[in-house]
Design a protein around this motif. Structure first.
Motif, PDB file in Angstrom:
ATOM      1  N   ASP A  30       0.918   1.665  14.503  1.00 40.64           N
ATOM      2  CA  ASP A  30       0.868   3.125  14.630  1.00 40.64           C
ATOM      3  C   ASP A  30       1.698   3.794  13.536  1.00 40.64           C
ATOM      4  O   ASP A  30       1.275   4.796  12.945  1.00 40.64           O
ATOM      5  N   SER A  31       2.858   3.237  13.263  1.00 37.83           N
ATOM      6  CA  SER A  31       3.719   3.822  12.224  1.00 37.83           C
ATOM      7  C   SER A  31       3.058   3.729  10.853  1.00 37.83           C
ATOM      8  O   SER A  31       3.111   4.671  10.065  1.00 37.83           O
ATOM      9  N   VAL A  32       2.433   2.591  10.580  1.00 33.65           N
ATOM     10  CA  VAL A  32       1.756   2.407   9.287  1.00 33.65           C
ATOM     11  C   VAL A  32       0.657   3.460   9.130  1.00 33.65           C
ATOM     12  O   VAL A  32       0.572   4.156   8.114  1.00 33.65           O
ATOM     13  N   ASP A  63       0.854  -1.212   0.000  1.00 36.37           N
ATOM     14  CA  ASP A  63       0.000   0.000   0.000  1.00 36.37           C
ATOM     15  C   ASP A  63       0.880   1.249   0.000  1.00 36.37           C
ATOM     16  O   ASP A  63       0.603   2.226  -0.688  1.00 36.37           O
ATOM     17  N   MET A  64       1.938   1.195   0.800  1.00 33.84           N
ATOM     18  CA  MET A  64       2.812   2.370   0.958  1.00 33.84           C
ATOM     19  C   MET A  64       3.497   2.703  -0.375  1.00 33.84           C
ATOM     20  O   MET A  64       3.643   3.875  -0.713  1.00 33.84           O
ATOM     21  N   VAL A  65       3.888   1.658  -1.105  1.00 35.03           N
ATOM     22  CA  VAL A  65       4.490   1.887  -2.428  1.00 35.03           C
ATOM     23  C   VAL A  65       3.495   2.663  -3.299  1.00 35.03           C
ATOM     24  O   VAL A  65       3.854   3.617  -3.991  1.00 35.03           O
ATOM     25  N   LEU A 122      10.228  -6.007  10.143  1.00 33.61           N
ATOM     26  CA  LEU A 122       9.498  -4.869  10.741  1.00 33.61           C
ATOM     27  C   LEU A 122      10.459  -3.715  10.987  1.00 33.61           C
ATOM     28  O   LEU A 122      10.144  -2.546  10.734  1.00 33.61           O
ATOM     29  N   LEU A 123      11.651  -4.063  11.479  1.00 35.14           N
ATOM     30  CA  LEU A 123      12.663  -3.026  11.722  1.00 35.14           C
ATOM     31  C   LEU A 123      13.078  -2.374  10.415  1.00 35.14           C
ATOM     32  O   LEU A 123      13.265  -1.155  10.345  1.00 35.14           O
ATOM     33  N   GLU A 124      13.187  -3.186   9.389  1.00 33.65           N
ATOM     34  CA  GLU A 124      13.605  -2.648   8.102  1.00 33.65           C
ATOM     35  C   GLU A 124      12.535  -1.726   7.537  1.00 33.65           C
ATOM     36  O   GLU A 124      12.834  -0.617   7.080  1.00 33.65           O
ATOM     37  N   LEU A 125      11.289  -2.171   7.600  1.00 33.92           N
ATOM     38  CA  LEU A 125      10.214  -1.309   7.089  1.00 33.92           C
ATOM     39  C   LEU A 125      10.101  -0.038   7.921  1.00 33.92           C
ATOM     40  O   LEU A 125       9.922   1.059   7.390  1.00 33.92           O
ATOM     41  N   MET A 126      10.230  -0.191   9.248  1.00 30.78           N
ATOM     42  CA  MET A 126      10.122   1.016  10.082  1.00 30.78           C
ATOM     43  C   MET A 126      11.309   1.957   9.878  1.00 30.78           C
ATOM     44  O   MET A 126      11.174   3.169  10.054  1.00 30.78           O
TER      45      MET A 126
END
Ligand code: ARG
Length: 438
Positions: A328-330, A126-128, A233-237
């Motif tokens: 929350d970040s998403v 979705d973010m892309v 998750l760390l990588e995406l964040m």
């Protein structure tokens, strides 16, 4: 309503029960949990752990639960420990004892690892899309506003650029961000389902079947890693944090540009707010909030880094703490990207003020030096000569291009009429930014 009461003589302490629960926040994983279970059941039938009939009953039961949640018939509420318990207990209530076979050859550890990965994969995709759309808007506004403006270093007027070129710098940042997320998606493309609690299972399962059904490239190689990997998750964040940093820098520019001191842009009413006391105010709250929310996205990243840094293999309950921050970040990032797109898409460029600022800032001083260099003056000497010219201009309240040729000749004998064309702002843009970026 628990999945694990068997070995306990007493019930749990009430506060402990509340403390342990994740249903309040992991209920958003319901769809992924059911998707994962459907793939698991399919595989169970394929390898003979369930009969066709059992598989059919469980599959229909799970599909019914999903349909009822989506239609609002089944509320995501009640006294459940987590989303996995909610789905399984509801399944058993619906289809009876056969529902108890769903969890054969699976642990909540590989289950939750799978659910989070499926969720992260969807949100990253979705973010892309959001970033691609923001990029498109930036490009459109940039293309429509190829007007000159001051470029800054140290927030001091430096050299002439165009608003297009300035905005396209952000286009390039978001372009890299998009690639970073796609890269993270490639790395997370492995299925943890079938890793069991930490050591796989003695049942004759086929992890390739579930990996393929769930759209993963392959199953994860190592069971203990599979259940306790939260790198993705760390990588995406981290990627989200970089995006927020870019959004925040752009926000800061919007705040500056829309101020009475700059007046380079006007922000649309849609993305500004007023003051309860000062009737004239139009505040750039959208941009300020993006700048502010950057802190919370960084915070979520560092919270998870800290959670993960000391836990031994394999699953530990600490890992339940991966969820709220990621969710929350998403949500924050999705909103910020869309608000930024709205602000950029509706802003009005004050070309007149940008031009005025260019004129008043000696933004062609470097090009005067370049001119002298072309006439064989060593650059250091040219630099010093133009410095003197700037002082002269300041004293006489003139721009360099407003000086007569006679005045220029006092500083160097090599000046000729062609200096005026050479330091014309539009010509500078043509020769510099436009030519060198083709
Ligand atoms: N709610 C848990 C989590 O988010 C699910 C996994 C539970 N596993 C366990 N061994 N208790 O991590």
């Amino acid at each position: 309503m628990k999945l694990w009461g068997g070995r306990f003589r007493k019930g749990e302490n009430k506060l402990m029960e509340e403390f342990n629960k994740s249903f309040g926040f992991d209920c958003v994983l319901y769809k992924k949990d059911i998707e994962g279970s459907l793939a698991h059941v399919y595989m169970q039938v394929q390898v003979g752990l369930l009969t066709e009939e059992e598989g059919k009953q469980i599959t229909e039961g799970l599909q019914g639960i999903l349909a009822d949640i989506e239609s609002g018939k089944l509320a995501l509420s009640g006294d459940y420990e987590d989303i996995h318990s909610f789905v399984e207990i509801n399944l058993i209530e619906r289809i009876g004892d056969v529902g108890k076979k769903l969890h054969t050859a699976r642990s909540r550890n590989d289950q939750v690892a799978l659910d989070m990965r499926l969720y992260a994969r969807e949100k990253a995709n979705d973010m892309v899309g959001h970033i691609a759309s923001l990029k498109e808007t930036i490009k459109e506004v940039a293309d429509n506003n190829s007007v000159i403006m001051p470029g800054y270093t140290h927030l001091q007027r430096a050299q002439v650029v165009t608003f297009k070129h300035h905005l396209m710098a952000y286009y390039n940042m978001f372009d890299r961000d998009e690639k970073r997320i796609k890269n993270a998606l490639e790395i997370l493309d492995e299925s943890p389902l079938g890793c069991g609690a930490l050591a796989g299972t003695t049942h004759n399962i086929d992890r390739n079947i579930t990996a393929q059904k769930l759209g993963f490239k392959k199953p994860m190689d190592n069971f203990m890693d599979g259940v306790s990997d939260r790198d993705y998750l760390l990588e995406l964040m981290s990627d989200f944090s970089i995006i927020m940093m870019h959004l925040s820098r752009l926000s800061e520019e919007l705040v500056l540009w829309s101020s009475q001191e700059f007046k380079f842009i006007e922000m649309d009413d849609l993305f500004t707010t007023g003051s309860s006391i000062m009737p004239q105010k139009k505040n750039p709250d959208g941009a300020e909030l993006i700048r502010g929310k950057t802190g919370r996205v960084y915070g979520n990243l560092f919270a998870l880094f800290t959670v993960m840094k000391g836990i031994p293999l394999a699953y530990n309950k600490d890992m339940q703490e991966d969820k709220e921050g990621f969710f929350d970040s998403v949500k924050t990032l999705e909103m910020c990207i869309q608000i930024m797109e709205g602000m950029i898409g509706t802003l009005k460029v004050r070309e007149d003020n940008m031009k005025k600022a260019v004129k008043g800032g000696f933004l062609n001083a470097t090009e005067v030096a370049d001119y002298l260099v072309n006439k064989n003056v060593p650059f250091r000497d040219a630099h010093s000569i133009v410095g003197q010219i700037v002082i002269y201009c300041e004293d006489h309240n003139k721009a360099i291009e407003e000086l007569e040729l006679d005045e220029l000749l006092k500083f160097s004998q090599v000046f000729e009429r062609d200096i005026y064309d050479f330091i014309d702002y539009n010509n500078i843009i043509e020769k510099g930014i436009k030519k060198n970026l083709k």
